[in-house]
Scaffold this active site. Sequence first.
Site, PDB file in Angstrom:
ATOM      1  N   LYS A 174      -5.265  29.886  15.545  1.00  0.00           N
ATOM      2  CA  LYS A 174      -6.045  31.402  15.652  1.00  0.00           C
ATOM      3  C   LYS A 174      -6.946  31.471  14.649  1.00  0.00           C
ATOM      4  O   LYS A 174      -6.680  31.701  12.815  1.00  0.00           O
ATOM      5  CB  LYS A 174      -5.028  32.601  15.250  1.00  0.00           C
ATOM      6  CG  LYS A 174      -5.440  33.883  15.279  1.00  0.00           C
ATOM      7  CD  LYS A 174      -5.346  34.566  14.768  1.00  0.00           C
ATOM      8  CE  LYS A 174      -6.495  35.591  13.492  1.00  0.00           C
ATOM      9  NZ  LYS A 174      -7.251  35.666  13.641  1.00  0.00           N
ATOM     10  N   GLY A 227      -4.679  31.555   3.992  1.00  0.00           N
ATOM     11  CA  GLY A 227      -5.681  32.764   3.836  1.00  0.00           C
ATOM     12  C   GLY A 227      -5.383  33.683   2.671  1.00  0.00           C
ATOM     13  O   GLY A 227      -5.046  33.299   1.510  1.00  0.00           O
ATOM     14  N   GLY A 228      -6.106  35.141   2.641  1.00  0.00           N
ATOM     15  CA  GLY A 228      -5.244  35.726   1.296  1.00  0.00           C
ATOM     16  C   GLY A 228      -3.705  36.392   0.669  1.00  0.00           C
ATOM     17  O   GLY A 228      -2.613  35.975   1.603  1.00  0.00           O
ATOM     18  N   GLU A 249      -1.307  28.598   2.490  1.00  0.00           N
ATOM     19  CA  GLU A 249      -2.664  28.223   0.781  1.00  0.00           C
ATOM     20  C   GLU A 249      -3.233  29.478   0.538  1.00  0.00           C
ATOM     21  O   GLU A 249      -3.698  29.766   1.479  1.00  0.00           O
ATOM     22  CB  GLU A 249      -3.116  27.023   1.490  1.00  0.00           C
ATOM     23  CG  GLU A 249      -4.066  26.538   0.408  1.00  0.00           C
ATOM     24  CD  GLU A 249      -5.088  27.060   0.278  1.00  0.00           C
ATOM     25  OE1 GLU A 249      -5.643  27.765  -0.307  1.00  0.00           O
ATOM     26  OE2 GLU A 249      -6.563  27.251   0.663  1.00  0.00           O
ATOM     27  N   LEU A 250      -3.249  30.112  -0.353  1.00  0.00           N
ATOM     28  CA  LEU A 250      -3.128  31.536  -0.817  1.00  0.00           C
ATOM     29  C   LEU A 250      -4.425  31.964  -1.586  1.00  0.00           C
ATOM     30  O   LEU A 250      -4.654  32.929  -2.376  1.00  0.00           O
ATOM     31  CB  LEU A 250      -2.189  32.186  -0.956  1.00  0.00           C
ATOM     32  CG  LEU A 250      -0.951  32.013   0.167  1.00  0.00           C
ATOM     33  CD1 LEU A 250       0.147  33.331  -0.586  1.00  0.00           C
ATOM     34  CD2 LEU A 250      -1.049  32.901   0.864  1.00  0.00           C
ATOM     35  N   CYS A 283     -10.907  28.931  -2.432  1.00  0.00           N
ATOM     36  CA  CYS A 283      -9.752  28.860  -2.599  1.00  0.00           C
ATOM     37  C   CYS A 283      -9.753  28.358  -4.449  1.00  0.00           C
ATOM     38  O   CYS A 283      -8.786  28.982  -5.537  1.00  0.00           O
ATOM     39  CB  CYS A 283      -8.641  28.659  -1.542  1.00  0.00           C
ATOM     40  SG  CYS A 283      -9.108  26.643  -1.156  1.00  0.00           S
ATOM     41  N   GLU A 384      -8.793  37.635  -7.519  1.00  0.00           N
ATOM     42  CA  GLU A 384      -9.262  36.753  -6.823  1.00  0.00           C
ATOM     43  C   GLU A 384      -9.912  37.631  -6.596  1.00  0.00           C
ATOM     44  O   GLU A 384      -9.975  38.505  -5.385  1.00  0.00           O
ATOM     45  CB  GLU A 384      -8.227  35.802  -5.244  1.00  0.00           C
ATOM     46  CG  GLU A 384      -8.962  35.328  -5.115  1.00  0.00           C
ATOM     47  CD  GLU A 384      -8.952  34.132  -3.911  1.00  0.00           C
ATOM     48  OE1 GLU A 384      -7.839  34.964  -2.765  1.00  0.00           O
ATOM     49  OE2 GLU A 384      -8.731  33.078  -4.160  1.00  0.00           O
TER      50      GLU A 384
HETATM   51  O1  TXE Z   1      -8.556  37.276   4.666  1.00  0.00           O
HETATM   52  P1  TXE Z   1      -6.940  37.342   5.448  1.00  0.00           P
HETATM   53  P2  TXE Z   1      -9.409  37.829   4.784  1.00  0.00           P
HETATM   54  C1  TXE Z   1      -8.660  35.791   0.355  1.00  0.00           C
HETATM   55  C2  TXE Z   1     -10.048  36.280  -0.376  1.00  0.00           C
HETATM   56  C3  TXE Z   1     -10.386  37.726   0.544  1.00  0.00           C
HETATM   57  C4  TXE Z   1      -9.598  37.760   1.094  1.00  0.00           C
HETATM   58  C5  TXE Z   1      -9.208  39.124   2.142  1.00  0.00           C
HETATM   59  O2  TXE Z   1      -9.051  36.756  -1.597  1.00  0.00           O
HETATM   60  O3  TXE Z   1     -11.042  38.699  -0.305  1.00  0.00           O
HETATM   61  O4  TXE Z   1      -8.218  36.693   0.158  1.00  0.00           O
HETATM   62  O5  TXE Z   1     -10.145  38.340   3.061  1.00  0.00           O
HETATM   63  C6  TXE Z   1      -5.108  36.178   9.788  1.00  0.00           C
HETATM   64  N1  TXE Z   1      -1.063  38.252  10.772  1.00  0.00           N
HETATM   65  N2  TXE Z   1      -9.069  34.531   0.702  1.00  0.00           N
HETATM   66  O6  TXE Z   1      -9.143  39.387   4.561  1.00  0.00           O
HETATM   67  O7  TXE Z   1      -6.538  38.668   5.893  1.00  0.00           O
HETATM   68  C7  TXE Z   1      -6.779  36.514   9.988  1.00  0.00           C
HETATM   69  O8  TXE Z   1      -7.423  36.991  11.272  1.00  0.00           O
HETATM   70  C8  TXE Z   1      -1.327  36.677  10.749  1.00  0.00           C
HETATM   71  C9  TXE Z   1      -8.487  33.050   0.371  1.00  0.00           C
HETATM   72  O9  TXE Z   1     -10.074  37.764   5.747  1.00  0.00           O
HETATM   73  O10 TXE Z   1      -5.982  36.682   4.745  1.00  0.00           O
HETATM   74  C10 TXE Z   1      -7.487  35.367   9.579  1.00  0.00           C
HETATM   75  O11 TXE Z   1      -7.383  34.335  10.698  1.00  0.00           O
HETATM   76  N3  TXE Z   1      -2.258  36.708  10.706  1.00  0.00           N
HETATM   77  C11 TXE Z   1      -8.804  31.804   1.286  1.00  0.00           C
HETATM   78  C12 TXE Z   1      -6.251  34.586   8.660  1.00  0.00           C
HETATM   79  O12 TXE Z   1      -4.878  35.482   8.483  1.00  0.00           O
HETATM   80  C13 TXE Z   1      -3.045  36.969  10.185  1.00  0.00           C
HETATM   81  C14 TXE Z   1      -9.604  31.779   2.364  1.00  0.00           C
HETATM   82  C15 TXE Z   1      -7.114  34.887   6.755  1.00  0.00           C
HETATM   83  O13 TXE Z   1      -7.823  36.162   6.789  1.00  0.00           O
HETATM   84  C16 TXE Z   1      -2.844  39.059   9.993  1.00  0.00           C
HETATM   85  C17 TXE Z   1      -9.589  33.339   2.731  1.00  0.00           C
HETATM   86  C18 TXE Z   1      -1.561  39.164  10.029  1.00  0.00           C
HETATM   87  N4  TXE Z   1      -1.113  40.415   9.256  1.00  0.00           N
HETATM   88  C19 TXE Z   1      -9.498  34.304   1.967  1.00  0.00           C
HETATM   89  N5  TXE Z   1      -3.813  39.656   9.409  1.00  0.00           N
HETATM   90  C20 TXE Z   1      -8.438  31.058   1.262  1.00  0.00           C
HETATM   91  N6  TXE Z   1      -6.753  30.651   0.176  1.00  0.00           N
HETATM   92  O14 TXE Z   1      -8.617  29.790   1.096  1.00  0.00           O
HETATM   93  C21 TXE Z   1      -4.797  39.150   9.085  1.00  0.00           C
HETATM   94  N7  TXE Z   1      -4.434  37.526   9.740  1.00  0.00           N
END
Ligand code: TXE
Length: 491
Positions: A174, A227-228, A249-250, A283, A384
């Site tokens: 996804k 993700g976040g 990886e957060l 990240c 972050e």
């Molecule tokens: O990320 P999300 P967002 C951090 C960065 C950013 C913050 C928010 O600080 O400002 O996260 O970004 C999926 N169950 N990083 O909101 O929500 C979502 O659809 C399962 C750091 O865009 O973490 C996407 O595919 N999946 C980071 C993925 O999770 C879910 C890179 C990441 O989105 C979900 C990006 C759920 N309940 C943002 N909710 C890094 N580590 O590099 C969302 N998703």
Amino acid sequence: MKKYQMLIGGAWTDPASGNWFESVNPFTAAPWALVPRGSTEDVDRAVAAARSAFYGEWRSLTATARGALLRRLGDLIAADTLRLAEIETKDNGKLLAEMRGQLNYIPQWFYYFGGLADKIEGRVIPIDKPGVFNFTREEPLGVIAAITPWNSPLLLATWKLAPALAAGNTVVWKPSEFSSVSAFEFGELFEKAGFPPGVVNIVTGYGNEVGEPLVTHQHVAKVAFTGGDRTGESVYQQAARGIKHVTLELGGKSANIVFDDADLDAAVNGVVSGIFAATGQTCIAGSRALIHRSIYEPFVDRLLALAATARMGNPLDLTTQVGPITTRPQYEKVLQYVGIAKEEGAICRLGGGPGKRPECGEGWFVEPTIFTDVRPEMRIANEEVFGPVLSILPFEDEEDAIRIANNTVYGLAAGVWTTSIRRALVMSERLEAGTVWVNTYRAVSYMSPFGGYKRSGIGRESGVDAIHEYLQTKSVWIDISGNSPNPFVMR
Ligand code: TXE
């Protein structure tokens, strides 16, 4: 606008919802493609397809044949990097120069893990019990849910797909709702390479509508998430209910530490590239610069001078150095943090607002921003931001640098600038981070394990370590004594 379909069981498929949403180009702020809005029904079909591929054709392939497929895929990507890089830039606004670099490098993960596929070996244990032969098998987990973010869509997916497939698993991927287009194009290459149907499935949509049902699906064995940290925390909780394997990886709040004995030309470059390359949307962004007190003011002046020369503009233009923020919510978040830092009393020495230069057009730009007089307890020094915002903090000595650097909930990476070997070794030992760079920054490789300490995550991607994240160990016991032991005691 091109209307895409999802890849389920080897067939390009409309979403069960019958709905699509727009993917927006962050430079023009205009929609440019239509992405299928997946739902639980699509997730169920994709997991079923991945499951039947796992128990079917995929399982009957030899590990060598699996490896050959991965290497063939690497070749197909290598032949298509320019087109894929351009799609990534249109979808997420990152510099074409950066995305080309990533695309050129991605095949290496498929070559490396393709090579590893048939080197996954068990062990014969010289067991302490006479008359028994004991050995281990390293087996795949089953269906892997790969959930990826928008900042480096194909690279971060590759970090999951290459080891997962090499280990013999199947995948439901996804991508982020903000950057799904390159995934569809990538999916076609899997087909072209000859992967059996259902080995790689792509379901697009929102986190709550696709991500959640995927994480909680009873036939998903492992969730590999980038993700976040807030989303990561909730993914971890949901996965725990099914006792699933996870890697997370957060992100982080990485410190780039400059000592007074450093090569200062290299350090200025390293600190600027650590935060402003990729518009800070990475990240591993070195979002905190820790500067030795004795060189603080002159070094800050040099940072300001170099950062002020950054060319903003169209990310497709190869001379652009700082592109737009990928998503509108992220753009708003970055500006909100700029406001928070000002309220906290940090001094804004560069930027500090939206990018309004003519070359920024309609895009979601934030000026490269530098705050000084940041104190370790401020939010801007702890949370972050994920944008082009640098916090500068002074430190007195090694002990002070370590204390400040480690004083966050995160631990993804750290940079150290010094010419002292002793200092390099001491710092690399005492910094609580999954990656420490000395006299360099933002270097990654398919060969070297990558991941976080503390709230930055669990597990490692890349390198030999990564393949073990997608395997489980079975211990096999064979009685060769021919005796029948006492049935009422443990053997
Ligand atoms: O990320 P999300 P967002 C951090 C960065 C950013 C913050 C928010 O600080 O400002 O996260 O970004 C999926 N169950 N990083 O909101 O929500 C979502 O659809 C399962 C750091 O865009 O973490 C996407 O595919 N999946 C980071 C993925 O999770 C879910 C890179 C990441 O989105 C979900 C990006 C759920 N309940 C943002 N909710 C890094 N580590 O590099 C969302 N998703």
